[in-house]
Design a protein around this motif. Structure first.
Motif, PDB file in Angstrom:
ATOM      1  N   GLU A 124      -5.946 -13.552  -2.485  1.00 33.72           N
ATOM      2  CA  GLU A 124      -4.627 -13.492  -3.126  1.00 33.72           C
ATOM      3  C   GLU A 124      -4.454 -14.662  -4.089  1.00 33.72           C
ATOM      4  O   GLU A 124      -3.898 -14.512  -5.176  1.00 33.72           O
ATOM      5  N   ALA A 125      -4.957 -15.837  -3.662  1.00 37.62           N
ATOM      6  CA  ALA A 125      -4.851 -17.009  -4.532  1.00 37.62           C
ATOM      7  C   ALA A 125      -5.639 -16.769  -5.814  1.00 37.62           C
ATOM      8  O   ALA A 125      -5.173 -17.068  -6.918  1.00 37.62           O
ATOM      9  N   VAL A 126      -6.840 -16.199  -5.663  1.00 43.04           N
ATOM     10  CA  VAL A 126      -7.651 -15.930  -6.857  1.00 43.04           C
ATOM     11  C   VAL A 126      -6.925 -14.939  -7.770  1.00 43.04           C
ATOM     12  O   VAL A 126      -6.937 -15.089  -8.990  1.00 43.04           O
ATOM     13  N   ASN A 127      -6.264 -13.973  -7.161  1.00 41.27           N
ATOM     14  CA  ASN A 127      -5.496 -13.022  -7.979  1.00 41.27           C
ATOM     15  C   ASN A 127      -4.434 -13.717  -8.812  1.00 41.27           C
ATOM     16  O   ASN A 127      -4.182 -13.346  -9.950  1.00 41.27           O
ATOM     17  N   LEU A 128      -3.824 -14.734  -8.187  1.00 39.64           N
ATOM     18  CA  LEU A 128      -2.772 -15.448  -8.913  1.00 39.64           C
ATOM     19  C   LEU A 128      -3.317 -16.114 -10.177  1.00 39.64           C
ATOM     20  O   LEU A 128      -2.587 -16.302 -11.146  1.00 39.64           O
ATOM     21  N   LEU A 129      -4.597 -16.478 -10.139  1.00 36.96           N
ATOM     22  CA  LEU A 129      -5.165 -17.161 -11.301  1.00 36.96           C
ATOM     23  C   LEU A 129      -5.041 -16.326 -12.564  1.00 36.96           C
ATOM     24  O   LEU A 129      -4.925 -16.863 -13.656  1.00 36.96           O
ATOM     25  N   SER A 130      -5.087 -15.014 -12.397  1.00 37.01           N
ATOM     26  CA  SER A 130      -5.051 -14.201 -13.611  1.00 37.01           C
ATOM     27  C   SER A 130      -3.629 -13.769 -13.965  1.00 37.01           C
ATOM     28  O   SER A 130      -3.443 -12.952 -14.865  1.00 37.01           O
ATOM     29  N   SER A 131      -2.656 -14.311 -13.266  1.00 36.58           N
ATOM     30  CA  SER A 131      -1.266 -13.993 -13.597  1.00 36.58           C
ATOM     31  C   SER A 131      -0.913 -14.599 -14.953  1.00 36.58           C
ATOM     32  O   SER A 131      -1.467 -15.605 -15.364  1.00 36.58           O
ATOM     33  N   ASN A 132       0.020 -13.967 -15.628  1.00 34.95           N
ATOM     34  CA  ASN A 132       0.471 -14.524 -16.906  1.00 34.95           C
ATOM     35  C   ASN A 132       1.556 -15.551 -16.714  1.00 34.95           C
ATOM     36  O   ASN A 132       1.871 -16.309 -17.617  1.00 34.95           O
ATOM     37  N   LYS A 133       2.173 -15.511 -15.541  1.00 34.67           N
ATOM     38  CA  LYS A 133       3.245 -16.478 -15.272  1.00 34.67           C
ATOM     39  C   LYS A 133       2.635 -17.825 -14.913  1.00 34.67           C
ATOM     40  O   LYS A 133       1.824 -17.929 -13.996  1.00 34.67           O
ATOM     41  N   TYR A 134       3.082 -18.798 -15.653  1.00 36.07           N
ATOM     42  CA  TYR A 134       2.504 -20.130 -15.459  1.00 36.07           C
ATOM     43  C   TYR A 134       2.616 -20.602 -14.015  1.00 36.07           C
ATOM     44  O   TYR A 134       1.651 -21.074 -13.424  1.00 36.07           O
ATOM     45  N   THR A 135       3.800 -20.465 -13.411  1.00 35.30           N
ATOM     46  CA  THR A 135       3.999 -21.025 -12.072  1.00 35.30           C
ATOM     47  C   THR A 135       3.116 -20.326 -11.049  1.00 35.30           C
ATOM     48  O   THR A 135       2.655 -20.936 -10.096  1.00 35.30           O
ATOM     49  N   GLU A 136       2.863 -19.028 -11.252  1.00 39.06           N
ATOM     50  CA  GLU A 136       2.000 -18.308 -10.315  1.00 39.06           C
ATOM     51  C   GLU A 136       0.571 -18.788 -10.442  1.00 39.06           C
ATOM     52  O   GLU A 136      -0.122 -19.061  -9.467  1.00 39.06           O
ATOM     53  N   LYS A 137       0.140 -18.903 -11.689  1.00 42.99           N
ATOM     54  CA  LYS A 137      -1.206 -19.407 -11.973  1.00 42.99           C
ATOM     55  C   LYS A 137      -1.387 -20.799 -11.367  1.00 42.99           C
ATOM     56  O   LYS A 137      -2.388 -21.100 -10.725  1.00 42.99           O
ATOM     57  N   GLN A 138      -0.341 -21.592 -11.546  1.00 41.48           N
ATOM     58  CA  GLN A 138      -0.398 -22.978 -11.085  1.00 41.48           C
ATOM     59  C   GLN A 138      -0.594 -23.055  -9.568  1.00 41.48           C
ATOM     60  O   GLN A 138      -1.427 -23.812  -9.074  1.00 41.48           O
ATOM     61  N   ILE A 139       0.160 -22.237  -8.837  1.00 43.67           N
ATOM     62  CA  ILE A 139       0.032 -22.239  -7.374  1.00 43.67           C
ATOM     63  C   ILE A 139      -1.363 -21.740  -6.987  1.00 43.67           C
ATOM     64  O   ILE A 139      -2.003 -22.274  -6.085  1.00 43.67           O
ATOM     65  N   GLY A 140      -1.839 -20.741  -7.705  1.00 46.54           N
ATOM     66  CA  GLY A 140      -3.190 -20.227  -7.420  1.00 46.54           C
ATOM     67  C   GLY A 140      -4.219 -21.336  -7.570  1.00 46.54           C
ATOM     68  O   GLY A 140      -5.043 -21.561  -6.683  1.00 46.54           O
ATOM     69  N   TYR A 141      -4.127 -22.059  -8.673  1.00 45.28           N
ATOM     70  CA  TYR A 141      -5.081 -23.143  -8.907  1.00 45.28           C
ATOM     71  C   TYR A 141      -4.941 -24.241  -7.854  1.00 45.28           C
ATOM     72  O   TYR A 141      -5.927 -24.805  -7.384  1.00 45.28           O
ATOM     73  N   LEU A 142      -3.712 -24.519  -7.466  1.00 48.14           N
ATOM     74  CA  LEU A 142      -3.515 -25.579  -6.464  1.00 48.14           C
ATOM     75  C   LEU A 142      -4.187 -25.190  -5.148  1.00 48.14           C
ATOM     76  O   LEU A 142      -4.890 -25.998  -4.523  1.00 48.14           O
ATOM     77  N   PHE A 143      -3.985 -23.929  -4.772  1.00 44.29           N
ATOM     78  CA  PHE A 143      -4.581 -23.451  -3.521  1.00 44.29           C
ATOM     79  C   PHE A 143      -6.113 -23.576  -3.580  1.00 44.29           C
ATOM     80  O   PHE A 143      -6.748 -24.073  -2.665  1.00 44.29           O
ATOM     81  N   ILE A 144      -6.676 -23.127  -4.700  1.00 40.59           N
ATOM     82  CA  ILE A 144      -8.134 -23.179  -4.850  1.00 40.59           C
ATOM     83  C   ILE A 144      -8.618 -24.635  -4.793  1.00 40.59           C
ATOM     84  O   ILE A 144      -9.608 -24.959  -4.147  1.00 40.59           O
ATOM     85  N   SER A 145      -7.877 -25.523  -5.469  1.00 42.65           N
ATOM     86  CA  SER A 145      -8.292 -26.931  -5.512  1.00 42.65           C
ATOM     87  C   SER A 145      -8.312 -27.549  -4.125  1.00 42.65           C
ATOM     88  O   SER A 145      -9.175 -28.339  -3.797  1.00 42.65           O
ATOM     89  N   VAL A 146      -7.305 -27.207  -3.330  1.00 45.24           N
ATOM     90  CA  VAL A 146      -7.206 -27.842  -2.023  1.00 45.24           C
ATOM     91  C   VAL A 146      -8.142 -27.177  -1.021  1.00 45.24           C
ATOM     92  O   VAL A 146      -8.772 -27.839  -0.197  1.00 45.24           O
ATOM     93  N   LEU A 147      -8.229 -25.867  -1.085  1.00 46.67           N
ATOM     94  CA  LEU A 147      -8.969 -25.142  -0.056  1.00 46.67           C
ATOM     95  C   LEU A 147     -10.212 -24.480  -0.611  1.00 46.67           C
ATOM     96  O   LEU A 147     -10.438 -23.309  -0.368  1.00 46.67           O
ATOM     97  N   VAL A 148     -10.979 -25.202  -1.378  1.00 48.14           N
ATOM     98  CA  VAL A 148     -12.108 -24.507  -2.005  1.00 48.14           C
ATOM     99  C   VAL A 148     -13.092 -24.045  -0.946  1.00 48.14           C
ATOM    100  O   VAL A 148     -13.364 -24.725   0.032  1.00 48.14           O
ATOM    101  N   ASN A 149     -13.569 -22.874  -1.182  1.00 47.86           N
ATOM    102  CA  ASN A 149     -14.472 -22.247  -0.234  1.00 47.86           C
ATOM    103  C   ASN A 149     -15.727 -21.884  -1.013  1.00 47.86           C
ATOM    104  O   ASN A 149     -15.646 -21.279  -2.067  1.00 47.86           O
ATOM    105  N   SER A 150     -16.860 -22.273  -0.523  1.00 47.19           N
ATOM    106  CA  SER A 150     -18.055 -22.047  -1.346  1.00 47.19           C
ATOM    107  C   SER A 150     -18.596 -20.625  -1.182  1.00 47.19           C
ATOM    108  O   SER A 150     -19.751 -20.361  -1.460  1.00 47.19           O
ATOM    109  N   ASN A 151     -17.735 -19.738  -0.731  1.00 48.94           N
ATOM    110  CA  ASN A 151     -18.053 -18.318  -0.710  1.00 48.94           C
ATOM    111  C   ASN A 151     -18.431 -17.881  -2.136  1.00 48.94           C
ATOM    112  O   ASN A 151     -17.618 -17.927  -3.036  1.00 48.94           O
ATOM    113  N   SER A 152     -19.670 -17.444  -2.293  1.00 48.41           N
ATOM    114  CA  SER A 152     -20.174 -17.276  -3.653  1.00 48.41           C
ATOM    115  C   SER A 152     -19.426 -16.187  -4.418  1.00 48.41           C
ATOM    116  O   SER A 152     -19.164 -16.319  -5.608  1.00 48.41           O
TER     117      SER A 152
END
Lengths: 962, 154
Positions: free
Chosen positions: A78-106
């Motif tokens: 779901e977080a990755v999905n947010l990355l492709s949102s056009n809304k800045y705040t949604e994208k931002q939360i997506g990126y924050l989640f990825i930054s904090v909880l990065v998972n090396s799932n290829s």
């Protein structure tokens, strides 16, 4: 709940957070979280597609739960999905989640990288920045692979917005740190340097971190940054406090950038260009002047920012270590801070002075503050400040003030914080050893250490005092007396018992004449402590007892009684039982002679680096012990270890120790960290120990015959040998160890040993600067015909760090036939930007392969006559260049490697020597006669050898020595 | 470079954690524990610097909240102290008289502001105006209180 008037607060999130805050117990919190997780999971799994806002809210809740310290195993998609949102705040939360909880799932990384790629190419600066932040935050190798080539392009593209440039610079820095191999240098590198000139201060601030890191790794490629940095700095330093608008911080113009610029300059040596250097010195002076001006604001932020620049400038001054005037000014400024009312400044002044103390220009100036520093040690309320004060005392210590400093540190130890006691103990022990002129003072100091802080006295410390007492016979009696007195105390530390047992066991006889410390009194004193001690100490005491039987036959009956009692001979501890049984048996069956041989006094310990210093270095990490300190130690260490050239002879030592039961074992485990009393390992660890001074290179050098001759970069030819190389060579004709070479950057120590036609040489490289040398390589070669005369192979290990190289280079030589030239050692490294290329002659001379030959006067003259062909003789008459003192001459002739024959020459003023030079193919007999004429200050030197070239070469070599 | 920044309360509750180098969760927890015990046990009016392993720890207390920043050994302590100060000023400017609760309830904003200020453990932008301009750009989608209250509460 605070009102969120701004932004896009998520009401559901706020409610959830306040629920969590209202939980009365951990259980309640977990319950609430589990409920929320179930809710989110069902929403994510539900058929109804979630809108962006809900998705953002739930992802944010998951993030909150994760940051509370709970595991999260879903929601990534779901977080990755947010990355492709056009809304800045949604994208931002997506990126924050990825930054904090990065998972090396290829699978996920691929999707994330895709989203990042889209944002990077979106040309929307806000989106680009978000993507860049994410790369920098995650900084994984996969991301480096995907973006390492793209980001430099963004960084230097003409149309990139400033804010994107800033993010790109730091993002690239992060990737360069994780995967330097993936960031290719290229056309962009030169343009990056010019960002130092950028109009936008923010761009400069961000770019300079990148430039500093790149310069450290590739100083040459980036050296143009020096002049750019100086001019930028100069503009900032001379600007009025309002010129830089928002980059002025509490009336200080661009403090962060100034510090960074000064830090960048510390990657390089002082600028060579006079104009640049002048401008820089001017800047440094201005900074020092500003420190004296009244503050423009009373705010602490103002003084912090101003002083941050000042301290960074002082670091640069110390780094250059070439401007005595600035160094002394820096020292005075720090002296003022030592008494400042701000604790922070006192702390930093102490810390910074520590480095200043190691510069020869400012060492004396630092020493003038000794009283203030001692006072700080006594009165500072804050332990971290006191610790800096102790560090500084240690750094400023030299012969002139050692007694005072050691006394102060000892008295501080009585009340010192537990956290720093061990380090203090090590420091006191090192200083006491290093500056001991009078060894009774040394012994007193160490025994005091044990008395005051016995628990913190590590094995290394008490091992060391024993090594020194054994090696210095002038202190043995005193040590025995002092330790005997110390043991009188009703409660003494176990370490004291160990030292006491060892020393009395070896040297108790030296005080046995006094009826107050008669053998039996000594024994009873030791034995009174026995029952309170741990097993290793008891084992040591048992060994002391058997030594007593040898030293004092009158104690034999009493001691045998003790050994025989059940608590010893049937002790449940195997080691103790074995010692008791063996010693009892030994004492009853061995004759006095055998006993005397087996229990002979310990042989002197081989010279080595102080194990205490090694421990302190380990404790503080490499580089913690300043270079000068190590050099001093090198220079002064010799005295302690009983004056030099008694080459360690592993075989003799081992056999002597093998036959000497256990007191030795307790000391031998030093390097291998074997527990005290681990007798079975003793011989092995001694051998290791003897070699380990020469470093692990030794064994590998021995097997590695063809060497790493190609290790130098092929592009630069070795420099021709230094003009003074021959002079340096002559220094080593009569000795094997010493300093081969020294300049401002580097000191090279040498240690060599020869046996028959083989020689082994260890080179120790000491970096005298405070920065690392880059690409340090050494090559040994044999020029010209020497190649066929001498095999030289080297085993090189990189030494770029500060201080002494941990692994010296080992060089092995094998003489094939006689030779007259010397092998060349080429050293290349980069210091600052400049390539240093240096060639020296290795002091391998033909005489090193001498085997001494003893012979009678009759034999000598018979051979002398046999070697009567004119070409076999070489003779030289020359003026004395050095002292003609008999002892000095004898020492030199012995150092030559030949046997010095007494009562051979009818004239007792003359010296005659004989020896055989061992080469692979043949042996060359040599006879030498040296006739001094004291009145005329002249010598006549005659050599007769079975090979004429050897006569000539030896004659040349020796004529320089006397 | 900076290695990590931690914000925690006087009770040792972690309010914000930023790690500039990769670290396992275990290491993070261990460091957090070490930092809170170490910093919270400091006497008042002590200096703001500590040595910890091979790092320098710079900490400062603002009201109920401790800011604790770890930097490399050769870095400058005073300027790091002002990094903390500047971050507090940025939070203050955004939230208006910032307090611990603002950071608890708007933790994501606190992270965003930090990202505009520091990247990869280095300073990106020191100008308060510039950082705020970026943050405000991200708040383009301003909501009214009314809109906010109309959103579902769970």
């Amino acid at each position: 709940m605070p009102a969120v008037s701004k932004g896009d607060g998520m009401r559901g999130l706020a409610v959830f957070i306040s629920d969590i805050r209202n939980c009365k117990s951990k259980e309640a919190e977990i319950k609430r979280i589990n409920k929320e997780l179930a809710n989110i999971r069902s929403k994510f799994k539900g058929d109804k597609a979630l809108d962006g806002y809900s998705k953002k809210k739930y992802v944010c809740k998951l993030l909150f739960i994760f940051l509370l310290g709970h595991d999260i195993d879903f929601g990534h998609m779901e977080a990755v999905n947010l990355l492709s949102s056009n809304k800045y705040t949604e994208k931002q939360i997506g990126y924050l989640f990825i930054s904090v909880l990065v998972n090396s799932n290829s699978e996920l990384i691929r999707l994330i990288n895709n989203a990042i790629k889209n944002d990077l190419s979106s040309r929307n600066p806000t989106f680009m920045c978000l993507a860049l932040h994410c790369i920098a935050n995650v900084g994984s190798r996969e991301m480096a692979e995907a973006f390492a080539s793209e980001i430099p392009r963004i960084l230097v593209a003409g149309d990139t917005m400033d804010s994107v440039k800033q993010s790109a610079a730091l993002c690239l820095l992060r990737l360069y740190k994780t995967s330097p191999d993936l960031v290719m240098m290229g056309e962009w590198t030169s343009r990056v340097v010019h960002l130092l000139n950028d109009q936008h201060m923010g761009v400069v601030t961000a770019a300079i971190s990148l430039i500093t890191c790149l310069s450290q790794k590739n100083p040459d490629e980036f050296k143009t940054c020096v002049s750019l940095a100086v001019s930028r700095l100069s503009r900032i330093v001379s600007s009025a406090s309002t010129d830089l608008q928002d980059y002025t911080y509490y009336f200080v113009p661009a403090p962060w950038l100034s510090c960074k610029l000064l830090r960048l300059l510390q990657c390089y040596p002082p600028p060579e260009d006079g104009a640049v250097k002048g401008r820089l010195v001017e800047c440094l002076e201005t900074i020092l002047n500003k420190a004296q001006e009244p503050p423009k604001s009373k705010k602490v932020q103002h003084s912090n920012a101003k002083n941050a620049i000042l301290f960074e400038a002082i670091s640069l001054i110390i780094h250059y270590d070439s401007e005595p005037n600035l160094l002394v000014r820096a020292c005075n400024q720090l002296g003022q801070f030592l008494q400042h009312r701000e604790t922070n400044l006192r702390y930093l002044a102490l810390e910074s002075m520590c480095t200043l103390a190691s510069s020869e220009f400012s060492h004396e100036a630092v020493k003038t503050h000794i009283e203030t520093v001692i006072n700080a040690l006594k009165t500072e309320r804050d332990v971290s400040v006191r610790q800096r004060a102790a560090d500084l005392l240690y750094a400023m210590c030299d012969r002139s003030n050692a007694k005072q400093i050691v006394a102060e540190m000892l008295s501080y130890l009585e009340t010192a914080d537990y956290s720093i006691r061990e380090e203090m103990v090590l420091k006191v022990a090192i200083l006491a050893e290093k500056y001991a002129v009078d060894y009774s003072w040394y012994v007193d100091t160490i025994l005091n250490l044990i008395r005051i802080a016995g628990d913190y006295v590590s094995e290394e410390v008490w091992y060391r005092v024993i090594q020194i007492v054994i090696n210095r016979d002038d202190v043995q009696g005193y040590a025995a007396k002092t330790v005997f007195e110390a043991l009188q105390a009703p409660a003494c530390h176990e370490n004291m018992v160990k030292v006491g047992g060892y020393i009395l066991g070896e040297f108790g006889n030296l005080i046995a004449g006094d009826p107050r410390s008669s053998p039996l009194v000594q024994f009873n004193l030791l034995h009174s402590k026995f029952h309170l001690c741990s097993v290793p100490t008891r084992a040591l005491l048992l060994s002391a007892y058997i030594k007593f039987i040898n030293l004092f036959p009158e104690t034999k009956a009493t001691i045998q009684e003790v050994l025989r009692c059940d608590s010893q001979i049937r002790n449940s501890d195997v080691e103790l039982q074995q010692r008791a049984v063996e010693y009892l048996k030994l004492s009853s069956i061995a004759s006095t002679d055998v006993l005397a041989t087996v229990l002979e006094e310990m042989p002197p310990f081989p010279e080595r680096e102080s194990s205490i210093l090694a421990k302190l270095k380990k404790k503080k990490g490499p580089g913690a012990v300043s270079v000068t300190e190590l050099e001093d130690n090198k220079r002064e260490g010799g005295e302690l270890n009983g004056e030099g050239d008694r080459g360690p002879d592993p075989a003799a030592m081992a056999s002597s120790n093998a036959s000497t039961p256990s007191p030795s074992a307790d000391l031998l485990g030093i390097r291998s960290a074997a527990p005290v009393g681990a007798a079975p390992t003793s011989v092995g660890s001694l051998l290791v120990d003897v070699f380990s001074e020469a470093g692990p290179a030794a064994p590998s050098a021995a097997v590695n015959d063809d060497g790493f001759l190609s290790s130098a970069s092929p592009s630069e030819d070795p420099a021709p040998p230094l003009s003074e190389a021959d002079e340096l060579l002559n220094k080593f004709v009569c000795k094997n160890n010493g300093v081969l070479f020294e300049n401002q950057l580097l000191q090279i120590g040498i240690k060599s040993e020869y046996r028959q036609n083989l020689g082994r040489m260890y080179l120790f490289y000491g970096n005298k600067t405070s920065v690392q040398f880059a690409s340090f390589t050494t090559t040994v070669s044999c020029p010209g015909e020497l190649q066929s005369q001498l095999n030289a192979s080297d085993q090189t290990s990189g030494t770029t760090g500060r201080g002494w190289s941990p692994d010296p280079t080992g060089t092995q030589h094998r003489v094939l036939t006689d030779f007259s030239d010397a092998p060349l050692l080429n050293i290349k490294f980069r210091y600052g930007g400049a390539l240093q290329n240096l060639t020296l002659k290795l002091p391998v001379t033909i005489n090193k392969f001498f085997q001494p030959t003893e012979m009678t006067s009759h034999d000598f003259f018979q051979r002398w006559k046999q070697l009567s062909q004119p070409q076999q003789e070489a003779q030289k008459i020359f003026k004395a260049n050095h002292s003609m003192d008999t002892e000095v001459l004898k020492a030199k002739l012995l150092g030559l490697g030949t046997a010095l024959l007494d009562d051979v020459d009818p004239n007792s003023e003359n010296y005659v020597c004989a020896g055989v030079i061992q080469t692979k193919g043949q042996q060359v007999g040599c006879l030498l006669r040296l006739e001094p004429n004291g009145q005329a200050q002249m010598y006549r030197l005659t050599l007769r050898c079975s090979k004429d070239s050897v006569s000539r070469r030896l004659c040349e070599l020796l004529a320089e020595q006397f | 470079m900076m290695r990590f920044l931690l914000l925690f309360s006087r009770q040792g509750k972690l309010r914000l954690q930023k790690w500039f180098t990769p670290m396992t969760e275990r290491e993070k927890k261990k460091i957090t524990r070490d930092m809170t015990t170490m910093v919270l046990s400091r006497q008042p009016r002590s200096c703001n610097f500590l040595h910890w392993k091979d790092l320098k720890i710079i900490y400062k207390r603002y009201a109920s909240l401790y800011f604790c920043l770890a930097i490399d050994n050769q870095e400058n302590e005073l300027i790091a102290l002002e990094v903390i100060q500047r971050y507090v000023e940025l939070l203050d400017k955004y939230f208006g008289n910032v307090c611990e609760l603002d950071i608890i309830f708007n933790f994501e904003k606190a992270y965003f502001i930090l990202d505009e200020f520091l990247i990869g453990g280095e300073i990106q932008e020191t100008s308060k105006q510039m950082v705020n301009r970026s943050i405000e750009a991200s708040d383009m989608l301003q909501e009214t209180m009314e809109e906010y209250m109309s959103k579902p509460a769970f």
